[in-house]
Design a protein around this motif. Structure first.
Motif, short mmCIF file in Angstrom:
data_model
loop_
_atom_site.label_atom_id
_atom_site.label_comp_id
_atom_site.label_asym_id
_atom_site.label_seq_id
_atom_site.Cartn_x
_atom_site.Cartn_y
_atom_site.Cartn_z
N GLU A 203 5.07 13.52 15.90
CA GLU A 203 4.58 14.48 14.92
C GLU A 203 4.06 13.71 13.69
N ALA A 204 2.83 13.97 13.30
CA ALA A 204 2.30 13.37 12.07
C ALA A 204 2.91 14.12 10.89
N LEU A 205 3.72 13.41 10.11
CA LEU A 205 4.43 14.06 9.00
C LEU A 205 3.56 14.20 7.77
N GLY A 206 2.56 13.34 7.63
CA GLY A 206 1.68 13.45 6.48
C GLY A 206 0.84 12.22 6.30
N PHE A 207 -0.13 12.31 5.37
CA PHE A 207 -0.91 11.14 4.96
C PHE A 207 -1.09 11.21 3.45
N TYR A 208 -1.16 10.02 2.83
CA TYR A 208 -1.22 9.92 1.38
C TYR A 208 -2.23 8.83 1.01
N LEU A 209 -2.95 9.02 -0.09
CA LEU A 209 -3.97 8.07 -0.51
C LEU A 209 -3.56 7.35 -1.78
N SER A 210 -3.86 6.05 -1.82
CA SER A 210 -3.60 5.24 -3.01
C SER A 210 -4.61 4.11 -3.05
N GLU A 211 -4.75 3.48 -4.22
CA GLU A 211 -5.71 2.39 -4.36
C GLU A 211 -5.19 1.09 -3.78
N SER A 212 -3.88 0.97 -3.59
CA SER A 212 -3.32 -0.26 -3.04
C SER A 212 -2.02 0.06 -2.32
N GLY A 214 1.76 -0.61 -1.63
CA GLY A 214 2.90 -1.19 -2.32
C GLY A 214 4.16 -0.41 -2.07
N ALA A 215 5.31 -1.08 -2.23
CA ALA A 215 6.60 -0.43 -1.98
C ALA A 215 6.84 0.72 -2.94
N ASN A 216 6.32 0.61 -4.17
CA ASN A 216 6.52 1.68 -5.15
C ASN A 216 5.86 2.98 -4.71
N PHE A 217 4.65 2.86 -4.17
CA PHE A 217 3.98 4.08 -3.72
C PHE A 217 4.68 4.65 -2.49
N TRP A 218 5.11 3.77 -1.58
CA TRP A 218 5.86 4.24 -0.42
C TRP A 218 7.12 4.99 -0.86
N LEU A 222 8.20 8.66 0.47
CA LEU A 222 9.51 8.98 1.05
C LEU A 222 10.20 10.09 0.28
N THR A 223 10.01 10.10 -1.02
CA THR A 223 10.58 11.17 -1.84
C THR A 223 9.95 12.51 -1.48
N ASP A 224 8.64 12.50 -1.21
CA ASP A 224 7.96 13.73 -0.80
C ASP A 224 8.51 14.23 0.53
N LEU A 225 8.76 13.32 1.47
CA LEU A 225 9.34 13.72 2.76
C LEU A 225 10.71 14.36 2.55
#
Length: 422
Positions: A203-212, A214-218, A222-225
């Motif tokens: 199941e595709a849980l989601g997709f997210y866009l960022s300029e780079s 990095g662990a901080n964006f991940w 994860l918080t959104d999940l």
């Protein structure tokens, strides 16, 4: 009544003759110069004239009103483009039902065709060419963009939908695309997540866009999940991004994190001389293909003794990441094969790249999101069946992670046990 019926039959016969003659001559029924286009035009104008007559008859008692010529507008249909004459009344109060005053498209068939072609990964230019060839209509990029914008609310709803409480295995990885942001073409990282449900389906849980990447964006991903209902993930498979395991465990502290061994191998070979690659790869295989973790660690020590001085960066990377590279040794070969690499999500990326590779730089971030969503939906169509040998896999995981899967003999799945993990 007989006379009217006879007229209709005579007219219908004439139309049938025209269509038959067109087919014989090889003339197209639809599209530019199609035989059906003037027939539809004549039928609509006749119907509009009838509407006007009925309207004037009904309004005669209330006000003095009469016909006042005709207005013309270019109308598009699935059978071609033509000029339609619409009757006018003196008071300007006539509102036709068949073709509205400002209506210039007679059917949503064209829009549906545009959406179908877009969902198959076609560029706006190719879509325009197809519509022109099929219907004889000119549709520019802005019109196509407007039609495809209708899926934006669908995307937003899909991105925010509730998720299951527990996923036995989750894969996280990113891919790179280019999009125009504030007038400037920039590289965008598309963060994708695939979860394997308790039933064994991807199941595709989601997709997210960022300029780079990095662990901080991940961490925000994860918080959104978690906010969407995920309470537990047993095994999380990721690439070798620095700080990634720590980011995962800060949100899901009980999850085991397996770094992608294939990513690690690729990164290692970048620093190995071409003349040594074959021999180094053979020695490295003894590490990650060992039957046990103990044997793998012994072989890693031998690899360090043999190649450590020549390629210290490579050996250091294996030693520093070993804790998360070696998680798969805990499991049987069936589960090992599934989790030691992020191939499952990279398979989805290959399908998505078919949608994005011909586009170059996307005109906007939303244009990129629309195409990514269509790519994910295309990949998901193949995920109707559970993964191979899933019954054996889930049984093994239930032993390794007691009381976390919610399995129950009398009830298919009982997720109440994971409420304690919230």
């Amino acid at each position: 009544m007989t006379q009217v019926k006879g007229k209709k039959t005579k007219y219908a016969s004439k139309v049938e003759e025209q269509i038959a003659e067109a087919i014989k001559s090889g003339r197209s029924l639809s599209g530019k110069d199609g035989i059906l286009t003037p027939i539809i035009k004549r039928a609509l104008e006749t119907a509009l004239a009838g509407e006007m007559d009925n309207y004037l008859n009904e309004s005669k008692k209330e006000e003095d009103n009469r016909k006042n010529g005709k207005s013309k507008k270019t109308v598009r249909s699935a059978y071609g483009e033509f000029e339609l004459e619409t009757p006018r009344d003196r008071n300007g109060s006539f509102e036709p039902d068949i073709v509205k005053k400002r209506q210039v498209v007679l059917t949503d068939e064209i829009d549906q065709k545009v959406m179908k072609l877009f969902s198959l990964g076609m560029s706006y230019e190719d879509i325009s060419d197809n519509i022109s060839e099929i219907y004889g209509l000119g549709v520019d990029k802005s019109q196509i963009s407007g039609i495809t914008d209708r899926i934006i609310p669908v995307i937003k709803e899909w991105q925010g939908r509730p998720l299951e409480a527990v996923y036995p295995i989750v894969f996280l990885d990113g891919m790179y695309c280019k999009a125009r942001i504030n007038g400037k073409v920039e590289t965008q990282v598309v963060y994708n997540i695939i979860g394997v449900t308790v039933e064994g389906k991807k199941e595709a849980l989601g997709f997210y866009l960022s300029e780079s990447e990095g662990a901080n964006f991940w961490l925000s991903v994860l918080t959104d999940l978690q906010n969407r209902g995920v309470k537990d993930m047993l095994i999380v498979c990721v690439d070798g991004l620095k700080g990634f395991p720590e980011a995962i465990n800060s949100i899901f502290p009980r999850s085991q994190v397996q770094l992608c061994v294939v990513h690690q191998i690729r990164n290692s070979l970048k620093y190995v001389s071409y003349k040594d690659k074959k021999k180094f790869t053979e020695d490295l295989k003894l590490v990650y293909k060992a039957d046990t973790k103990e044997l793998a660690e012994t072989n890693l020590l031998e690899l360090e003794e043999k190649w450590g001085k020549k390629y210290p960066i490579v050996i250091k990377s294996w030693n520093e990441n070993w804790e998360h590279l070696s998680v798969y040794f805990m499991y049987n070969k069936l589960i090992r094969k599934m989790i030691y690499t992020t191939n499952i999500i990279e398979g989805m990326h290959r399908i998505m790249r078919k949608f994005t590779k011909t586009k170059g730089g996307f005109t906007s971030e939303m244009a990129l999101q629309k195409m990514i969503y269509c790519g994910i939906q295309s990949a998901s169509k193949k995920w109707s069946m559970p993964l191979p040998d899933w019954a054996l896999t889930i049984s093994q995981l239930d032993i390794m992670f007691p009381d976390r899967l919610g399995l129950n003999m009398n009830k298919k799945y009982d997720f109440s046990v994971v409420e304690k993990l919230a």
